[in-house]
Write an enzyme that holds these catalytic residues in place. Structure first.
Site, PDB file in Angstrom:
ATOM      1  N   LYS A  11     -25.183 -24.756  19.602  1.00  0.00           N
ATOM      2  CA  LYS A  11     -25.367 -26.499  18.691  1.00  0.00           C
ATOM      3  C   LYS A  11     -24.979 -27.577  19.991  1.00  0.00           C
ATOM      4  CE  LYS A  11     -20.726 -26.643  18.820  1.00  0.00           C
ATOM      5  NZ  LYS A  11     -19.506 -27.588  19.578  1.00  0.00           N
ATOM      6  N   ASP A 134     -15.276 -23.214  15.340  1.00  0.00           N
ATOM      7  CA  ASP A 134     -17.047 -23.003  15.144  1.00  0.00           C
ATOM      8  C   ASP A 134     -17.671 -22.206  13.945  1.00  0.00           C
ATOM      9  OD1 ASP A 134     -17.147 -25.953  15.700  1.00  0.00           O
ATOM     10  OD2 ASP A 134     -17.384 -25.085  17.711  1.00  0.00           O
TER      11      ASP A 134
HETATM   12  O1  C5P Z   1     -10.237 -23.051  16.009  1.00  0.00           O
HETATM   13  P1  C5P Z   1     -10.594 -22.622  17.640  1.00  0.00           P
HETATM   14  O2  C5P Z   1      -9.484 -21.227  18.505  1.00  0.00           O
HETATM   15  O3  C5P Z   1     -12.124 -22.706  18.400  1.00  0.00           O
HETATM   16  O4  C5P Z   1      -9.669 -23.377  18.578  1.00  0.00           O
HETATM   17  C1  C5P Z   1      -8.563 -24.231  19.080  1.00  0.00           C
HETATM   18  C2  C5P Z   1      -7.778 -24.494  19.648  1.00  0.00           C
HETATM   19  O5  C5P Z   1      -8.234 -25.845  19.848  1.00  0.00           O
HETATM   20  C3  C5P Z   1      -6.707 -24.203  18.492  1.00  0.00           C
HETATM   21  O6  C5P Z   1      -5.695 -23.913  18.929  1.00  0.00           O
HETATM   22  C4  C5P Z   1      -6.473 -26.228  18.177  1.00  0.00           C
HETATM   23  O7  C5P Z   1      -5.638 -26.381  19.108  1.00  0.00           O
HETATM   24  C5  C5P Z   1      -7.636 -27.000  18.732  1.00  0.00           C
HETATM   25  N1  C5P Z   1      -8.447 -27.238  17.551  1.00  0.00           N
HETATM   26  C6  C5P Z   1      -7.702 -28.170  16.861  1.00  0.00           C
HETATM   27  N2  C5P Z   1      -8.517 -28.930  16.051  1.00  0.00           N
HETATM   28  C7  C5P Z   1     -10.037 -28.517  15.045  1.00  0.00           C
HETATM   29  C8  C5P Z   1      -9.717 -27.310  15.896  1.00  0.00           C
HETATM   30  C9  C5P Z   1      -9.573 -26.929  16.766  1.00  0.00           C
HETATM   31  O8  C5P Z   1      -6.849 -29.478  17.150  1.00  0.00           O
HETATM   32  N3  C5P Z   1     -10.473 -28.543  14.240  1.00  0.00           N
END
Ligand code: C5P
Length: 301
Positions: A11, A134
Site C-alpha cells: 500500500k 495496518d
Molecule cells: O500496530 P503496530 O505494531 O504497527 O505499531 C508499532 C508501533 O508504532 C506501536 O508500538 C506504537 O509505538 C506505534 N504506533 C502508534 N500509533 C499507531 C500505530 C502505531 O503510536 N496508530
C-alpha cells in the site's frame, strides 16, 4: 500439492495525518490508504505442523508476521491443523509499504479457508488488529479511510490504475516505526482535514480518468522521518530535482512516491531516477488487497 497461492499487494498512504498521542501509547490517525501493484507471493500447503519459510529479500524472523498470524489463528480457532507457509518477498520490509501486514492478512484469510476454521470477519478483524495497526486494512484493501490507530476503516471507491513512481531508500533501523512515532512533536499533529477532503473527493468522483493532485496529499511523518532516517532528506531532494516533481512519504517511511500521468511517464521517471543511482520503479494502484494467483491464471485462460 500447492493448496493456495496469493499475490499480496503493498500500500501507499496517499495522505497520512497524525491527530495526537493517546493514553495507551498509540496515536490517532486520519489516512487515505490505497493498495498498489508491488506484491509478495504467499503459498499455503497443508502440513503436519506449522512451518514458515521466507525467500527473496532478507527479513528478520521476528518481523515475519506470517508465522505470528498463523499461530494466532490456530490458537483462536483451537485448531490442531498444520501448514507450510512459503513467502516470496518482493516488498521491501519496514519501508512504509505495509508488506508484512498484507502477508499477515492473507495468512489469516487463507488459513481460515484451508483449515475450514470458519472464523467470521469480525473475529478475523480482531486478530488482525492484534497483529498490527495496518493489518485490518489488508483484509480488504483497495482504497480506505483509516481512523483511530488504523483499525477504524471506511471503504472508499478505489482509483482506476493511477500510476506512481516509487523509491525505497534502503535503511537498517531496528524498531523503525516506533522510532519515527517517538520523534513526533506536537507541531507535526494536524486535524485530519486534508485526509477527510481527499476521502470526500474519492467518495463523490468517478475515478475513471481522474488524477490525484500533489496538494491533496500530505504526510505528518515528513519532518520526523527526516530526523530519524540518515540521508532521507538528501534522497528526497535528489528525487525531486531529477524528476522535477514532488515526492511524498508513505507511512512512516522511508518509501517515497510521486504521482505520474500514466504508465509511460512513470517508467520514464523511474529510468531517470535509476540513471541518477536511485532504485525506483513504476507501480499502479490496484483495487484489492490480494489475488489468488491460480484463479487469476485460470481466468486469463
Ligand atoms: O500496530 P503496530 O505494531 O504497527 O505499531 C508499532 C508501533 O508504532 C506501536 O508500538 C506504537 O509505538 C506505534 N504506533 C502508534 N500509533 C499507531 C500505530 C502505531 O503510536 N496508530
Amino acid at each position: 500439492m500447492t493448496e493456495r497461492l496469493y499475490r499480496c499487494y503493498a500500500k501507499v498512504n496517499l495522505s497520512l495525518e497524525v491527530l495526537g498521542r493517546r493514553s495507551d501509547g498509540f496515536h490517532d490517525l486520519a489516512s487515505v490508504v490505497h493498495t498498489i501493484g508491488l506484491a509478495d507471493d504467499l503459498r499455503l500447503d497443508l502440513a503436519d505442523a506449522l512451518i514458515s519459510r521466507v525467500e527473496g529479500l532478507d527479513i528478520e524472523p521476528t518481523a515475519n508476521l506470517v508465522a505470528r498470524a498463523a499461530t494466532l489463528l490456530r490458537d483462536a480457532s483451537r485448531s490442531s491443523r498444520g501448514a507450510e507457509l512459503t513467502l516470496l518477498k518482493r516488498i521491501p520490509a519496514a519501508a512504509g509499504l505495509g508488506g508484512g501486514s498484507s502477508d499477515a492478512a492473507a495468512t489469516l484469510l487463507g488459513l481460515n479457508a484451508l483449515w475450514d476454521t470458519r472464523l467470521g470477519l469480525t473475529e478475523l478483524k480482531e486478530l488482525a488488529t492484534q497483529l498490527g495497526s495496518d493489518v485490518p486494512f489488508f483484509l480488504r484493501g483497495g482504497a480506505a479511510m483509516m481512523r483511530g490507530r488504523g483499525e477504524e476503516l471506511e471503504a472508499l471507491p478505489p482509483l482506476r490504475a493511477h500510476w506512481l513512481v516509487l523509491i525505497v531508500p534502503p535503511h537498517d533501523l531496528a524498531d523503525k516505526t516506533q522510532r519515527v512515532y517517538g520523534a513526533l512533536v506536537p507541531e507535526d499533529f494536524s486535524d485530519g482535514a486534508v485526509s477527510e477532503r481527499l476521502a470526500t473527493r474519492l467518495r463523490n468522483t468517478r475515478s475513471d480518468g481522474w488524477q490525484l493532485a500533489d496538494d491533496e496529499l500530505v504526510n505528518g511523518f515528513a519532518r520526523a522521518a527526516n530526523a530519524v532516517f540518515p540521508r532521507l532528506a538528501e534522497t528526497h531532494a535528489a528525487a525531486q530535482r531529477v524528476c522535477g516533481r514532488r515526492f511524498h512519504l508513505s507511512g512512516a517511511g522511508p518509501a517515497l512516491f510521486a504521482l505520474a500521468a500514466d504508465r509511460t511517464d512513470a517508467r520514464l521517471q523511474a529510468a531517470r531516477l535509476a540513471a541518477a543511482g536511485l532504485v525506483a520503479q513504476a507501480v499502479r494502484t490496484v483495487k484489492h488487497a490480494r489475488v489468488s494467483v491460480r484463479r487469476a491464471a485460470t481466468a486469463q485462460g
